[in-house]
Every structure is written in C-alpha cells, then in structure tokens.
Design a protein around this motif. Structure first.
Motif, mmCIF file in Angstrom:
data_model
loop_
_atom_site.group_PDB
_atom_site.id
_atom_site.type_symbol
_atom_site.label_atom_id
_atom_site.label_comp_id
_atom_site.label_asym_id
_atom_site.label_seq_id
_atom_site.Cartn_x
_atom_site.Cartn_y
_atom_site.Cartn_z
ATOM 1 N N PRO A 32 0.832 -1.209 0.000
ATOM 2 C CA PRO A 32 0.000 0.000 0.000
ATOM 3 C C PRO A 32 0.862 1.253 0.000
ATOM 4 N N GLY A 33 0.483 2.205 -0.833
ATOM 5 C CA GLY A 33 1.235 3.447 -0.945
ATOM 6 C C GLY A 33 2.000 3.557 -2.248
ATOM 7 N N VAL A 34 2.258 2.421 -2.904
ATOM 8 C CA VAL A 34 2.983 2.428 -4.179
ATOM 9 C C VAL A 34 1.964 2.617 -5.308
ATOM 10 N N MET A 35 1.988 3.772 -5.945
ATOM 11 C CA MET A 35 1.010 4.072 -6.988
ATOM 12 C C MET A 35 1.522 3.629 -8.352
ATOM 13 N N GLN A 36 1.693 2.340 -8.487
ATOM 14 C CA GLN A 36 2.142 1.770 -9.752
ATOM 15 C C GLN A 36 1.584 0.359 -9.862
ATOM 16 N N LEU A 37 0.987 0.062 -11.005
ATOM 17 C CA LEU A 37 0.411 -1.262 -11.200
ATOM 18 C C LEU A 37 1.540 -2.255 -11.446
ATOM 19 N N PRO A 38 1.678 -3.263 -10.610
ATOM 20 C CA PRO A 38 2.788 -4.215 -10.760
ATOM 21 C C PRO A 38 2.549 -5.156 -11.944
ATOM 22 N N ALA A 39 3.635 -5.554 -12.590
ATOM 23 C CA ALA A 39 3.541 -6.448 -13.742
ATOM 24 C C ALA A 39 2.871 -7.766 -13.375
ATOM 25 N N ARG A 40 3.132 -8.259 -12.173
ATOM 26 C CA ARG A 40 2.548 -9.548 -11.779
ATOM 27 C C ARG A 40 1.030 -9.464 -11.702
ATOM 28 N N ALA A 41 0.517 -8.319 -11.277
ATOM 29 C CA ALA A 41 -0.937 -8.153 -11.235
ATOM 30 C C ALA A 41 -1.519 -8.110 -12.646
ATOM 31 N N LEU A 42 -0.815 -7.472 -13.557
ATOM 32 C CA LEU A 42 -1.301 -7.382 -14.936
ATOM 33 C C LEU A 42 -1.234 -8.734 -15.633
ATOM 34 N N ASP A 43 -0.215 -9.492 -15.363
ATOM 35 C CA ASP A 43 -0.072 -10.801 -16.014
ATOM 36 C C ASP A 43 -1.217 -11.742 -15.658
ATOM 37 N N GLN A 44 -1.839 -11.553 -14.509
ATOM 38 C CA GLN A 44 -2.929 -12.430 -14.090
ATOM 39 C C GLN A 44 -4.186 -12.247 -14.939
ATOM 40 N N PHE A 45 -4.215 -11.224 -15.791
ATOM 41 C CA PHE A 45 -5.375 -10.998 -16.660
ATOM 42 C C PHE A 45 -5.350 -11.886 -17.901
ATOM 43 N N GLN A 46 -4.272 -12.616 -18.120
ATOM 44 C CA GLN A 46 -4.198 -13.448 -19.315
ATOM 45 C C GLN A 46 -5.367 -14.424 -19.374
ATOM 46 N N HIS A 47 -5.711 -15.037 -18.239
ATOM 47 C CA HIS A 47 -6.826 -15.982 -18.211
ATOM 48 C C HIS A 47 -8.141 -15.283 -18.554
ATOM 49 N N ASP A 48 -8.350 -14.074 -18.019
ATOM 50 C CA ASP A 48 -9.579 -13.336 -18.323
ATOM 51 C C ASP A 48 -9.683 -13.038 -19.818
ATOM 52 N N LEU A 49 -8.561 -12.662 -20.436
ATOM 53 C CA LEU A 49 -8.582 -12.344 -21.872
ATOM 54 C C LEU A 49 -8.799 -13.604 -22.704
ATOM 55 N N ASP A 50 -8.199 -14.709 -22.303
ATOM 56 C CA ASP A 50 -8.379 -15.954 -23.052
ATOM 57 C C ASP A 50 -9.838 -16.386 -23.077
ATOM 58 N N GLN A 51 -10.566 -16.115 -22.008
ATOM 59 C CA GLN A 51 -11.973 -16.511 -21.934
ATOM 60 C C GLN A 51 -12.861 -15.714 -22.885
ATOM 61 N N LEU A 52 -12.354 -14.591 -23.383
ATOM 62 C CA LEU A 52 -13.175 -13.744 -24.252
ATOM 63 C C LEU A 52 -13.284 -14.278 -25.667
ATOM 64 N N GLY A 53 -12.391 -15.148 -26.078
ATOM 65 C CA GLY A 53 -12.387 -15.621 -27.449
ATOM 66 C C GLY A 53 -11.707 -14.628 -28.371
ATOM 67 N N GLU A 54 -11.578 -15.015 -29.630
ATOM 68 C CA GLU A 54 -10.826 -14.184 -30.585
ATOM 69 C C GLU A 54 -11.487 -12.833 -30.802
ATOM 70 N N ALA A 55 -12.825 -12.822 -30.994
ATOM 71 C CA ALA A 55 -13.524 -11.553 -31.242
ATOM 72 C C ALA A 55 -13.448 -10.651 -30.020
ATOM 73 N N GLY A 56 -13.610 -11.225 -28.826
ATOM 74 C CA GLY A 56 -13.546 -10.423 -27.612
ATOM 75 C C GLY A 56 -12.174 -9.830 -27.397
ATOM 76 N N GLN A 57 -11.127 -10.599 -27.651
ATOM 77 C CA GLN A 57 -9.774 -10.082 -27.498
ATOM 78 C C GLN A 57 -9.497 -8.963 -28.497
#
Length: 810
Positions: free
Chosen positions: A168-193
């Motif tokens: 808390p206090g670090v105003m920067q989105l960490p790469a590890r948090a962003l990498d966890q979105f890969q599963h969410d994007l994969d679920q969207l399919g080709e058109a959604g991505q």
C-alpha cells in the motif's frame, strides 16, 4: 468454479447470509448475479461454510439426483449446458428446495433465463466503494485508496491482485498483477480479445465502429461486448478499467496493437476526429521510428492537438512525425511553435530563425510569429517589434503590423509606429485577431498621446475581441495584459481584475502567456496591501525573463510591505539578474518602479540607476505621457522619502503636479505628494493627511494611502492625532479598529513611554528614528525594548513583535 477472490462483504448479500445462517434447514431459492470478479464465488463459499457448520451437506450441479439431501450451490450457471439448466429449473419449482445459483449478467442462454425467472429477483453484487475499500485495506492513505479505486473500479478480484503484489502506498500497477489478466482475456475468445485490444488503443466501444475497424460481423462484436461487460472488464460507461487497459496493452503483441492502431488512425483521419489519444502511447516505442505514412500524418495532427491540451508533448509528436517519414521542412514552423508553447524558448527561437531564412519551408509566417512572441517573452520588445515590422509586406500574419506598432511604441519609437500604422496594405480578411490587434495598437497609442479613459476603453474592447481566439494563437503580448497594465497605471483596479479574470478563464495567448496574466492578477492585491493574497496568487514553475521581472518585483513589494528586510535583500539579488536580462520598455515600468523602492530601502540604488535612466529617456522620447510617467514619478517620490531626500522629493512633487490633470489617480498622487512634503518637513495636519490618504485609497493605491497616514502618525507631536492617524492607516489596510482598552492599559504591563516606543517600532521605525521622534537616544530606545522583551517573556525579536501586536491590538 471460479478461483475465489476475497471474502469482502457486500451490503446486497447481507440478507442472504443472514437467512442461511439463521435457518440453514429452511427452503430457499435465490440467484446471485454479478460480473466476473465481483465476488460470486466468494459469496457461495461463505454460504457453503455456513451450511456445513450447521451439518447440512453442500451439493453441486453434478449432485442433482441427491438434491433433497442438502443445499445445492451452483456457480457459473452461465457456463452450464441446457440439460443441466433444465434440471435446475425443475429443482427450483420443488417445494422445500434449497438452491442458490450464481451467474454473470450475460450472455444468457434461454434455459438460464427460464431458471432466473424461477429463482426470482437476484442478489446483485456491486463493486466496492472507496469507503468499503478503505475498510478492507486498513491503514493506507486516502490518496492511495482513491488511486486504487480509480485503477480497479473497486472490482474485488482486481483489488486482490494489486494488494497481493504491491505494498500500500505504491502508486504503480505491478507487472505480476497485470499478467494475471491473461486468463480473463483468453476466456473472451478471438472476437472479444480483438475488441478489448481496439478499446485499449483508444477505439470507442461502439459495435458498428468496432465491426468496421476489426472486419468482424456486427453480431459477433455485439456478443463480444456483452462478454466483456459480463467479465467485469469495463466501467459503467463501457470504458476499460485502467488496470484492464494496462493489462491488455502489456499482454497483446505489439504488431497486433499497431495493426489496430493504424486502422483506427485511418478511420479518425478520414472522419476528422482526434488522434492524439491514439498515437501518444506510441511515443518512445520502436514502432514510432519506423517509416509509416499513416502514422506520420497522425503524429502531425496529434502535434497540433497537443498544442493546447498537452504542450509539453507537442514537440515530441512533431519529431515522431519526421521519424515516421514526414519531411522535416513540412513541420519545421509548427515544431518551432510547439517548442515555444512548451516553454523551450531557446529551441523555439533557433528553429524559427531556420524557418524564416529558408524559402522552401511552408508556413514561414508562423516562424516570424514564433520569433516575435519569444523575443517579447525574453524581454526584448524592440527586437520583437522589428521582427513584426520586417514581416509586413513579406510574410504576412494576422496582426503583424499592429504588434509591430505596439512594440515600437513600447520601445519609445512613436514616429516609426505612426509611419507603419499609416501605410495602406493589410494582412488579409478582418478576423477577430486582426481586429483585436488593430484596437490594441490604437489603445496603446492613445495611452501615450491622449486620454486615459479612451485608451483603457479601447484596450478592453481589444481584449474582449480576442477572447474567442482563446488559447489557439501565439502572441507577443495579449490585449488583456496591456489593458491591465494601463488600468493599473490609472487606478482602475476593478477593470484590471475583470479583464485578467476573463483572459485566465479563456486561456488567451495559450501557455506562453499563462504566467503573464496570473502575475498581473497577483499585482492587484499587492497594490491594495494584501501581501498574503499577493503571495498566494504568485504562479509556480519556470518563467521567461519578462515574467521573472514581474514576479521578482512582486516578491520585493511583498517583502517591503511586510518589512522583511532579509526577504527584500534576497529579492534584490534576483532583481539584479533579471533586470540585466530585460530591456527597458513601456510595459516594464511598473516592476521597475517597485524595484526602485526596494533598492532605496536597502540603500543600494547604484545598480538600478542605469535602468532608471533608460526608462526616463524612453518616456522623454514619447513626450513624457502622464499615464505612464506619473506612476514611475510617484515611485521615485517614495524612494526619495525612504532616503530622506527632501530636495529630490520636492522635484518629484512638482513633476506630479504637472500631470495632475490627466486622470484621477494622477491627481490623487499629485495632492499626496504635496502632503508628503509637509509631513517630511514636520508639518502634519491630521485632517488633511487623513483626507489625502483616503483619496489615494479611493484612486487605487490603498497601500500607499495607509503608508501616508502611518508616516504622518509617527511624525506628529500630537499623541491624539497620532492615534487617529494610526487608526486611519489600519482602516485603509482593512484591519479592524484597535480596542480602546488594551491589556497594557488594564494591567500596567507597559508604561506610557514603553507603549509609545512599541507603537513606533511596530510602525517600522529604526531605533534611531524612534529616538529622534521621542527626543531620546537610540541607546535609550534599545533599553526600553530590552525591558519590554524581558517583561513579556519574548524569546526572539519576531516573538516580541507578535506579542506587541497582540498587546496593543495591532
């Protein structure tokens, strides 16, 4: 089932939790609806725990044959096939069923819609509010909570990703948090991505636009957008949450992003829409350096767009356009303008000079305009005027003749200005800018040859006419600032205030004149003696030579009025540098006069004398116009008073008397000069001093009026008159009347003599001056002050002065 995110409470689910906890054996059917990441799985896990704690078996969608044995909890019902959904419908219709089903808002198969109808109104899960987020995070700062909420939208899953990867206090989105979105994007399919990629690079989430941009079927895009919303990836306005956008840009290959960006840029260019948000993220990336015609054109247009809203970005965008293949000559003039707007004045002048001398460069007239504006900002008004004068008949631009005339008059060359104004050729159609410039030149000329009221009226009309142009034009100076200067020289402070307020609101002159208007606005409370407001209004940041001159004079004026000699000495050091950089012109007389008084107070006038001599010569060349000459003469009178130079003060008073006819302020200053001579000679008429001080106040010189009354007070031998004049000075400074019965009188803390000494010291007199006034030695004054300090328990001189002000009601 979805991976559990967090066990955050949600107000809409409280009733469901309570029902299960209090009556785990009771029949219940309910739906739980929420986008992905909103806590459906976490809520079902809590309910399952409550059932098991009560001894009730927890069953799932594969256990429907044993549904009567316990409670059936089903997650992700939107993923189930129709036969299973049909069986759940049958179960929901059975009396005594215990069935809890969680699902996303959409897309929704018909069988799920039927099941939802049987379950009734669902429990709706929502994102966390900032207050709920603060309770979850704990001791983090309010600023960081606001940042976290803005980045995640309060979606519990995304909050957990950030909290698990950054302190808390670090105003920067960490790469590890962003990498966890890969599963969410994969679920969207080709058109959604493809859709979220387009949205991440700046596309509007409109089905028709996305379908055209991505070469997809409109129905497929519509379904993809439903999945994006159901996945919790967007805010209520269908814009990607910042953390989602950052993840998409990180996880999508750059060639795919470039392909979508290029198509989107082409669409925007064809429609005439903005492209700055699309191409600014490409700055600094290797792809921005590749020859690409579409991107080159986009970077050019983005540079124009950034000129107003992101001036620091504009030069980089034009450089990127050249890197992408645009000819350097095609953007050279605009690159010079961008540098000027961004505050890179040396670079702007260098580029403008190159543009002016190269006949192959388009928009050469813009180069002249840039050079003229930068030269004026650097305090070189005469050179700016010569640049404008040269362009007349060669490289015309709106207002060039008028701005040349203004600069020539400001440099003391009225005849040259008249010759130029009387020539017959023009600069094209009578636009708002040319009209404003013509009136500006007329108003400045009137200010040195005619009526103050006519000059001010003409300049105010010029400022009003230039307002629609707003921030989109580069000028050597704005009509608003010149109007404000004339208003200050003739005591029309309200006119100056309203004119500057409008200029600040409309952004007239763009970033280059941003500080100019605010500095002149800060001068107004300085004239009124409100040093707190003047200091608060001083703009921050890097300034040009012209702006530094005004800022330094304001700082010196504040220090002088606050009797802060250390600050005054510091301002003197800055002033010597900035005055050396700035040529003397008509529009710099106001700060020059303030610095003249500062130099007198410090007994260090030699450094400023050459500049004063130049100023007097300039005014002499213009015929000593009363509007501009009277204020500088008044400042010279004040400097003479500070230095106790009675003969010089008499000369200044005589000069002011000769200008009294011109305007009310000049008349008030002339009368005040006469009264000052009497005060200096020890002849103080209380009624006359008060009347004159109030006249100065009414004419716009509130501080000067208060000073006259205060100095009359400390120079009169009549104690009753002294107290009355001190009260007058306090009133003119906007201070409340001093209490008649003060602590010193009631408690006998100070003797009458000590109170006299204290009042004079608070009025700003030195020990020597106090002694002369009370017919005692400076050493005796020092002894009095020492005893007062000891009696009041003061620990320093500043503490002593504060205690005396409180004790004596000042």
């Amino acid at each position: 089932m979805n991976h559990s995110t967090t066990s955050l409470l949600d107000g809409h689910a409280t009733g469901l939790r309570s029902a299960v906890a209090t009556s785990p054996s009771a029949p219940i059917t309910a739906g739980v609806q929420g986008p992905g990441g909103y806590g459906k799985t976490a809520l079902l896990a809590e309910l399952a725990h409550a059932y098991r704690a009560a001894g009730v078996p927890v069953l799932g969608a594969t256990d429907l044959d044993r549904a009567d044995e316990g409670a059936v909890l089903v997650d992700d019902a939107h993923r189930l096939d129709e036969p299973v959904l049909a069986r759940l419908v049958e179960l929901a219709r059975q009396p005594g069923a215990r069935l809890l089903v969680a699902y996303r808002p959409g897309p929704r198969p018909d069988a799920l819609a039927e099941l939802i109808g049987e379950l009734g109104a669902p429990v709706l899960l929502s994102a966390l509010s900032p207050e709920e987020l603060a309770m979850q995070v704990g001791t983090a700062s309010a600023d960081w909570i606001r940042w976290l909420h803005a980045q995640t939208g309060g979606v519990p899953r995304y909050v957990s990703r950030v909290l698990s990867t950054v302190e808390p206090g670090v105003m920067q989105l960490p790469a590890r948090a962003l990498d966890q979105f890969q599963h969410d994007l994969d679920q969207l399919g080709e058109a959604g991505q493809a859709c979220v990629t387009a949205m991440a690079v700046g596309a509007t989430p409109h089905p028709d636009l996305l379908a055209s941009l991505l070469d997809l079927d409109a129905a497929a895009v519509g379904a993809a957008l439903l999945a994006v919303r159901a996945g919790g990836l967007v805010a209520a306005n269908d814009v990607l949450l910042p953390i989602v956008r950052a993840a998409v840009l990180r996880l999508t290959p750059w060639e795919r992003r470039l392909r979508v960006t290029r198509r989107l840029v082409e669409t925007q260019l064809a429609r005439g829409g903005p492209v700055l948000p699309l191409v600014s993220p490409l700055l600094g990336a290797e792809i921005a350096l590749l020859p690409e015609a579409t991107l080159a054109k986009a970077f050019e247009q983005a540079g124009e767009e950034a000129m107003l809203d992101a001036p620091k970005l504009a030069p980089r965008l034009f450089d990127a356009a050249v890197s992408a293949g645009a000819p350097a000559t095609s953007v050279a003039a605009r690159r010079a303008r961008a540098a000027a707007v961004a505050g890179e004045l040396d670079e702007a002048l260098r580029l403008a000079d190159q543009v002016i001398v190269d006949a192959a460069v388009p928009d050469r007239e813009l180069g002249v305009q840039v050079a003229a504006s930068v030269l004026a900002q650097r305090g070189l008004l005469e050179r700016s005027a010569e640049m404008c004068r040269w362009s007349v008949g060669r490289l015309r631009w709106p207002g060039d003749r008028a701005f040349a005339a203004v600069g020539l008059i400001g440099s003391g060359r009225l005849a040259d200005a008249d010759e130029l104004l009387n020539s017959s050729d023009d600069a094209g159609p009578p636009t708002s800018m040319t009209g404003a410039a013509v009136q500006l030149a007329a108003g400045v000329r009137e200010s040195v040859t005619g009526s103050a009221s006519i000059a001010l009226s003409t300049l105010v009309r010029s400022a009003s006419l230039s307002e629609p142009v707003g921030r989109g034009v580069l000028l050597p100076d704005s009509p608003a600032s010149v109007a404000a200067l004339v208003a200050l020289h003739c005591g029309e402070l309200d006119v100056a205030q309203s004119t500057l307020d409008r200029a600040i609101d409309t952004g007239t002159g763009g970033p280059l004149l941003h500080h100019r208007h605010r500095l002149l606005a800060a001068w107004l409370p300085l004239v009124r003696g409100d040093t707190v407001a003047a200091r608060a209004k001083l703009p921050k940041g890097e300034m040009t030579a012209r702006d530094r001159l005004v800022a330094t004079a304001i700082e010196a004026g504040i220090a002088s009025r606050d009797n802060d000699m250390a600050a005054l000495a510091a301002a003197r050091g800055q002033a010597r540098q900035v005055v050396a950089e700035h040529s003397v012109d008509l529009f710099s007389l106001l700060p020059l006069g303030e610095l003249l008084i500062a130099a007198a107070r410090l007994r260090d006038q030699e450094w400023i004398e050459p500049y004063l001599t130049e100023a007097l010569a300039l005014l002499d060349r213009l015929g000593n116009p009363p509007l501009w000459t009277s204020m500088l003469t008044w400042k010279r009178l004040q400097a003479s008073i500070v230095l106790d130079e009675l003969d010089t003060a008499q000369q200044r008073a005589a000069e002011l008397a000769g200008m009294a006819h011109h305007n009310p302020l000049a008349a008030a200053m002339a009368e005040a000069a006469r009264v000052w001579l009497g005060i200096l000679d020890g002849r103080v008429d209380q009624d006359e001093a008060e009347r004159t001080a109030r006249a100065l106040h009414a004419a716009g010189l509130a501080w000067d009026g208060a000073r006259l009354a205060g100095q009359a007070a400390i120079r009169t031998a009549d104690r009753r008159a002294m107290l009355a004049l001190l009260e007058c000075a306090r009133a003119l400074q906007g201070k409340p009347p001093r209490p008649r019965a003060v602590g010193g009188d009631e408690n006998g803390m100070l003797s009458e003599r000590e109170k006299e000494v204290a009042e004079l010291v608070l009025a700003g007199l030195t020990y020597k001056q106090v002694g002369k006034r009370l017919f005692i030695s400076a050493k005796t004054v020092e002894h009095h002050i020492s005893r007062i300090k000891q009696r009041l328990g003061a620990t320093s001189r500043e503490d002593l002065l504060n205690r005396l002000r409180q004790l004596l009601g000042q």
